[in-house]
Design a protein around this motif. Structure first.
Motif, short mmCIF file in Angstrom:
data_model
loop_
_atom_site.label_atom_id
_atom_site.label_comp_id
_atom_site.label_asym_id
_atom_site.label_seq_id
_atom_site.Cartn_x
_atom_site.Cartn_y
_atom_site.Cartn_z
N ALA A 107 0.83 -1.21 0.00
CA ALA A 107 0.00 0.00 0.00
C ALA A 107 0.86 1.26 0.00
CB ALA A 107 -0.93 -0.01 1.21
N ALA A 108 1.94 1.25 0.79
CA ALA A 108 2.83 2.42 0.82
C ALA A 108 3.53 2.60 -0.52
CB ALA A 108 3.86 2.27 1.94
N GLY A 109 3.94 1.50 -1.14
CA GLY A 109 4.55 1.59 -2.46
C GLY A 109 3.56 2.12 -3.49
N ALA A 110 2.33 1.66 -3.43
CA ALA A 110 1.30 2.15 -4.36
C ALA A 110 1.03 3.63 -4.12
CB ALA A 110 0.01 1.34 -4.18
N LEU A 111 1.00 4.04 -2.86
CA LEU A 111 0.78 5.46 -2.55
C LEU A 111 1.91 6.32 -3.08
CD1 LEU A 111 -1.17 7.36 -0.99
CD2 LEU A 111 0.29 7.04 1.01
N LEU A 112 3.14 5.86 -2.91
CA LEU A 112 4.30 6.61 -3.40
C LEU A 112 4.28 6.72 -4.93
CD1 LEU A 112 7.02 7.99 -2.89
CD2 LEU A 112 8.09 5.72 -2.96
N ILE A 113 3.97 5.63 -5.60
CA ILE A 113 3.90 5.65 -7.06
C ILE A 113 2.79 6.58 -7.53
CG2 ILE A 113 3.42 4.26 -9.11
CD1 ILE A 113 4.77 1.92 -7.70
N ALA A 114 1.65 6.53 -6.85
CA ALA A 114 0.52 7.40 -7.23
C ALA A 114 0.88 8.87 -7.07
CB ALA A 114 -0.71 7.06 -6.40
N VAL A 115 1.58 9.20 -5.98
CA VAL A 115 1.97 10.59 -5.75
C VAL A 115 2.98 11.05 -6.81
CG1 VAL A 115 3.18 12.13 -4.16
CG2 VAL A 115 1.46 10.54 -3.29
N VAL A 116 3.98 10.20 -7.09
CA VAL A 116 5.02 10.59 -8.04
C VAL A 116 4.44 10.71 -9.45
CG1 VAL A 116 7.18 9.88 -9.12
CG2 VAL A 116 6.89 9.64 -6.65
N LEU A 117 3.79 9.66 -9.93
CA LEU A 117 3.25 9.68 -11.29
C LEU A 117 2.16 10.74 -11.44
CD1 LEU A 117 3.04 5.89 -12.24
CD2 LEU A 117 4.80 7.55 -12.83
N GLY A 118 1.21 10.75 -10.49
CA GLY A 118 0.13 11.73 -10.57
C GLY A 118 0.64 13.15 -10.43
N LEU A 156 -4.96 17.26 -9.85
CA LEU A 156 -3.87 18.23 -9.75
C LEU A 156 -3.83 19.12 -10.98
CD1 LEU A 156 -1.47 19.21 -8.11
CD2 LEU A 156 -0.06 17.50 -9.24
N ARG A 157 -4.09 18.56 -12.14
CA ARG A 157 -4.13 19.36 -13.36
C ARG A 157 -5.24 20.40 -13.26
NH1 ARG A 157 -7.44 21.44 -17.37
NH2 ARG A 157 -6.21 21.76 -19.27
N THR A 158 -6.42 20.00 -12.78
CA THR A 158 -7.53 20.93 -12.65
C THR A 158 -7.24 22.02 -11.64
OG1 THR A 158 -9.09 19.17 -13.23
CG2 THR A 158 -9.99 21.12 -12.14
N GLY A 159 -6.69 21.63 -10.47
CA GLY A 159 -6.38 22.62 -9.44
C GLY A 159 -5.31 23.60 -9.86
N LEU A 160 -4.26 23.10 -10.50
CA LEU A 160 -3.19 23.99 -10.94
C LEU A 160 -3.60 24.86 -12.11
CD1 LEU A 160 0.08 21.84 -10.73
CD2 LEU A 160 -0.56 23.82 -9.35
N ALA A 161 -4.46 24.32 -12.99
CA ALA A 161 -4.88 25.10 -14.16
C ALA A 161 -5.56 26.39 -13.73
CB ALA A 161 -5.81 24.27 -15.03
N THR A 216 -2.82 14.30 -24.07
CA THR A 216 -2.39 12.91 -23.89
C THR A 216 -2.59 12.45 -22.45
OG1 THR A 216 -0.73 13.18 -25.64
CG2 THR A 216 -0.45 11.32 -24.13
N VAL A 217 -2.19 13.28 -21.50
CA VAL A 217 -2.38 12.94 -20.09
C VAL A 217 -3.85 12.77 -19.76
CG1 VAL A 217 -2.12 13.80 -17.72
CG2 VAL A 217 -0.22 14.01 -19.33
N THR A 218 -4.71 13.62 -20.30
CA THR A 218 -6.15 13.53 -20.06
C THR A 218 -6.71 12.21 -20.56
OG1 THR A 218 -6.38 15.94 -20.20
CG2 THR A 218 -8.38 14.61 -20.47
N VAL A 219 -6.32 11.81 -21.77
CA VAL A 219 -6.83 10.56 -22.34
C VAL A 219 -6.31 9.35 -21.56
CG1 VAL A 219 -6.78 9.07 -24.38
CG2 VAL A 219 -7.13 11.53 -24.64
N VAL A 258 3.76 14.35 -11.15
CA VAL A 258 4.56 14.76 -12.30
C VAL A 258 3.68 15.05 -13.50
CG1 VAL A 258 6.27 13.98 -13.98
CG2 VAL A 258 6.66 13.60 -11.53
N PHE A 259 2.83 14.11 -13.86
CA PHE A 259 2.03 14.29 -15.08
C PHE A 259 0.90 15.30 -14.89
CE2 PHE A 259 3.98 10.14 -15.91
CZ PHE A 259 4.48 10.37 -17.19
N GLY A 260 0.35 15.40 -13.67
CA GLY A 260 -0.65 16.44 -13.43
C GLY A 260 -0.07 17.83 -13.53
N THR A 261 1.15 18.00 -12.99
CA THR A 261 1.82 19.31 -13.07
C THR A 261 2.19 19.65 -14.51
OG1 THR A 261 2.71 18.99 -10.84
CG2 THR A 261 3.76 20.66 -12.23
#
Length: 345
Positions: free
Chosen positions: A132-143, A230-235, A161-164, A145-148
């Motif tokens: 679970a901690a590994g999944a959380l870390l991956i979700a934070v990093v991937l989400g 994150l994309r929506t909030g930062l936009a 591309t990120v949206t699709v 980076v690509f959301g930003t």
């Protein structure tokens, strides 16, 4: 517009004069208040959840004493076993006794193996928490980076591309992702093990190799939701007056995004990540089955199939506690990130 106006508008809402900024003691009090409010909600949730869990175990039509003793047991043997298990007492009294013992660290013992439930959970819980901690870390990093990147490149090819991709990943069930990852990285390109487990004592590299695929399979939908939120909030945040002013003052773009905009635009992403924490822990049951992991999810499934009620109740109690503690931590993070939430305390 004067330079003074631009300077004033460039300051983010969270910034304040040094004299009015809260000190460490005030910040600690605010975090403690947020945590107290979370615990105030967590206590009744814990009581209701454990009560329902215990009632479901107590109202089952299967007689545990008969199951343990087998078909050759006599009625007298079954009655003695029921008394040993405490099944001859009223259900509500059994729940109160079990809860009191659980609060003191005694979760009972398995009806079949006689092994203490707390010992079985202590052996299995690190596996589930690691995944679970590994999944959380991956979700934070991937989400993250690509959301930003999508927010910074609004309307561009990367954004689309990120949206699709995130829209597709959010609909993929965890077990489908697990099977696909095993097919690709364990069969077609055999670089990672298809299942099993190795503890950290076997070496961090070996441990990480067994941890990567289960964590990745469990994290994909969470990473997709984090990236979209994150994309929506930062936009929206990137068009605020203080961000425009900061750019006009010549601040580096990376500093504007990562220091000023991200803190004020990451609230929705953190909130949705908090909603995924129970899914990450609960989804471990399917993930552990696919990858043959000796975690608490596999323990709960085996105990439920065999009718080992004390193990099921103890495992669910620990899982509920982990979820509630995680939710309380997320609430503290939200208060830290959102200035409006801090002012409400």
């Amino acid at each position: 517009m004067t330079a003074l106006d631009l300077r004033d508008r460039a300051a983010p809402p969270s910034a304040a004069p040094a004299s009015s900024r809260p000190g460490p003691a005030a910040l600690l009090l605010r975090a403690a208040a947020a945590l107290s409010r979370g615990l105030f909600i967590a206590v009744p949730v814990m009581l209701v959840s454990t009560f329902i869990t215990f009632m479901l175990g107590g109202l089952t039509e299967q007689d545990p004493a008969s199951v343990v003793l087998g078909d050759s047991a006599t009625p007298a043997d079954v009655q003695r076993m029921r008394e040993a298990f405490g099944l001859d007492r009223p259900l509500l009294l059994r729940y109160v006794t079990w809860l009191w013992n659980a609060l003191h660290g005694d979760l009972g013992a398995s009806w079949f193996t006689k092994i203490p439930v707390a010992q079985s959970i202590a052996e299995r819980l690190p596996v589930s928490l690691s995944v679970a901690a590994g999944a959380l870390l991956i979700a934070v990093v991937l989400g993250g980076v690509f959301g930003t990147l999508a927010a910074v490149r609004q309307g561009g090819l990367l954004d689309r591309t990120v949206t699709v991709v995130t829209s597709v990943l959010a609909t993929v069930p965890g077990f489908v992702a697990a099977v696909a990852l095993i097919t690709v990285f364990a069969l077609i390109v055999p670089v990672l093990p298809a299942g099993g487990w190795a503890p950290p004592s076997a070496g961090l590299g070996t441990w990480a190799s067994f941890l990567l695929l289960p964590s990745l399979a469990l994290s994909l939908d969470a990473a997709a939701d984090v990236a979209r939120q994150l994309r929506t909030g930062l936009a929206g945040t990137l068009h605020e007056n203080y961000i425009v002013g900061a750019r006009m003052r010549g601040l580096p773009g990376r500093r504007v995004v990562l220091v000023h905009a991200l803190r004020n635009g990451a609230g929705p992403a953190v909130a949705v990540l908090g909603m995924h924490v129970p899914r990450l822990i609960g989804g471990a049951v399917i993930t552990e089955t696919v990858f043959a992991l000796p975690g608490i999810g596999e323990l709960t499934k085996s105990a439920a199939l065999s009718g080992d009620v004390p193990v099921v109740q103890g495992a669910l109690l620990v899982t509920i506690a982990v979820v509630l503690v995680s939710s309380a931590i997320v609430n503290v993070l939200l208060v830290k990130l959102r200035p409006a939430a801090r002012r409400e305390l």
